[in-house]
Design an enzyme around this catalytic site. Structure first.
Site, PDB file in Angstrom:
ATOM      1  N   CYS A 196       0.808  -1.326   0.163  1.00  0.00           N
ATOM      2  CA  CYS A 196      -0.085   0.225   0.086  1.00  0.00           C
ATOM      3  C   CYS A 196       0.824   1.332   0.090  1.00  0.00           C
ATOM      4  CB  CYS A 196      -0.967  -0.097   1.175  1.00  0.00           C
ATOM      5  SG  CYS A 196      -2.332   1.218   0.859  1.00  0.00           S
ATOM      6  N   CYS A 374      -5.607   2.087  -4.856  1.00  0.00           N
ATOM      7  CA  CYS A 374      -4.955   2.767  -4.059  1.00  0.00           C
ATOM      8  C   CYS A 374      -6.038   4.016  -3.535  1.00  0.00           C
ATOM      9  CB  CYS A 374      -3.641   3.330  -4.041  1.00  0.00           C
ATOM     10  SG  CYS A 374      -2.992   4.269  -2.590  1.00  0.00           S
TER      11      CYS A 374
END
Length: 445
Positions: A196, A374
């Site tokens: 991430c 994201c």
């Protein structure tokens, strides 16, 4: 003596039961060795990729033919930790017992993977058990390496420092944010692949929003030091983020890598990557650390790994490049895309199809395009939803400009996505938004 017809049928049935290949074979051996188990599909890792594929394989070959190796008692939805570190969600709400997410009937082997021998189709676990397999799915995630930063992890015992990447340290981020009075609030991004990649700056935006809400922003100097040469890898979203950075008076220093934390003095030391050997020391009132990350230890030097230690798979079909009965998914692979839960979802659908073809001696025909997502949280009620492919080109689901901050995207991140994770992805029912993308764009994309 003649055997009655009934007795003969009984003996025949007993013989058939003995020679039939069972789903789990235990070979008892002498010399103090443990019994050996065999599964048609063995899954290594009980994270998002491992549980999703366990559920899919259960439907494909039957629960009794599938096992998952995972030592952790708790399974966490880690994308929520961005909001936990900012006080918007709780750690408790991000986790569930592993026993509750392993598909019913699938064998949970509660141990860590000690050794993988792909030439013998065997895996040895930490308790000495040897397990053989016909097909192997490697979903071991990655490792956090706080210890590669001098002064860590012991610095977490001091106030003012936290990290959203670990269940042990995410609440320390929230404590540091609440206790902030004045001075520098510093956020780091390491010089390694990370999971991430947007998370290190998400907590910066949330901290800025919290300080504005509590009247502390005028006394704060917010600094984002990243080892990367860019703010974000996809230009469309990077341009939008630079606008936010300028508007909110956030200081971004590119090519700065955290190498030391002096918690007793509240100092963070950064190496300037474009000037090797040159460092800069920054005093902090609050420090959020994104640790260096790397492949699982068990893969390093293994025939399954590439030179860097990541699982070496074909980026299109997720099948191992040298061992055709081995497959990979998620953070442990060398797929050239961002390591996110959204990527795992997209990969799971492709991998399901690949394994189906291989089991039938066919050629994999469905390709993974590198899709990842994201949700860039920019405040307590706004998100920029970044979606892109292997080529770092936007691959957006909705027929709107997703580079704009939107309230609806925040609710999707905070409320819808956790539900989709627990009840969709982990049950093998959600393979990403690909099928819906064309519908959203009226078939034009």
């Amino acid at each position: 003596m003649a055997v009655s017809g009934l007795r003969r049928q009984h003996l025949l049935w007993m013989w058939v039961q003995r020679v039939r290949e069972p789903s789990v074979c235990r070979f008892h051996v002498t010399g103090g060795q443990q019994s050996k188990e065999h599964y048609k599909v063995l899954v290594l890792g009980g994270g998002s990729g491992g549980i999703a594929m366990s559920a899919r394989m259960k439907r494909k070959v039957g629960a009794e033919n599938v096992a998952v190796v995972e030592p952790s008692e708790m399974h966490y939805y880690q994308p929520l930790w961005t909001l936990v570190g900012a006080g918007a969600k709780s750690v408790k709400g991000s986790g569930r017992p592993t026993a509750s997410v392993v598909p019913s009937g699938v064998k949970w082997i509660k141990s860590h993977v000690q050794e993988i021998n792909p030439d013998k189709n065997t895996v040895r676990t930490g308790d000495g058990k040897e397990i053989s397999y016909k097909y192997l799915i490697v979903a071991l995630g990655l490792q956090l390496h706080y210890e590669k930063i001098k002064g860590l992890p012991e610095a977490f015992e001091h106030p003012g420092i936290g990290s959203n990447y670990s269940v042990q340290t995410v609440n320390k981020t929230w404590a540091a944010l609440q206790n902030f009075k004045e001075g520098n609030a510093v956020f780091s991004f390491p010089n390694t692949p990370v999971k991430c990649a947007g998370a290190p700056q998400k907590i910066m935006y949330l901290s800025d929003a919290y300080m504005r809400k509590t009247g502390k922003r005028s006394k704060a100097n917010i600094i984002y030091n990243t080892s990367l040469p860019v703010l974000f890898g996809v230009k469309k979203y990077a341009d939008a983020l630079w606008e936010i950075v300028k508007k909110r008076d956030l200081q971004v220093n590119l090519r700065h890598n955290l190498i030391e934390v002096r918690a007793d003095r509240r100092e963070a030391v950064f190496e300037k990557l474009d000037s090797p050997g040159e460092t800069v020391t920054v005093e902090y009132e609050m420090l959020h650390v994104t640790p260096p990350m790397g492949p699982p230890e068990v893969l390093k030097g293994n025939p399954l790994a590439d030179e860097a230690g990541w699982l070496d798979v074909d980026k299109n079909v997720l099948q191992h490049k040298r061992y055709p009965n081995v497959f990979g998914i998620g953070d442990c692979t060398n797929l050239p895309t961002s390591k996110t839960a959204a990527a795992v979802a997209g990969q799971s659908a492709v991998l399901d199809r690949t394994i189906s073809k291989v089991m039938k001696n066919g050629q994999p025909d469905k390709k993974y395009d590198g899709y990842t997502s994201c949700p860039l949280v920019t405040s307590y009620n706004t998100v920029i939803l970044a979606e892109f492919d292997y080529n770092l080109e936007p691959l957006e689901t909705f027929p709107i400009d997703q580079s704009k901050e939107r309230r609806i995207m925040y609710h999707m991140k905070a409320d819808l996505m956790p539900h989709l994770y627990w009840h969709g992805l982990l049950r093998g029912l959600w393979g990403g938004p690909g099928p819906y993308r064309k519908l959203m764009h009226l078939g034009m994309k």
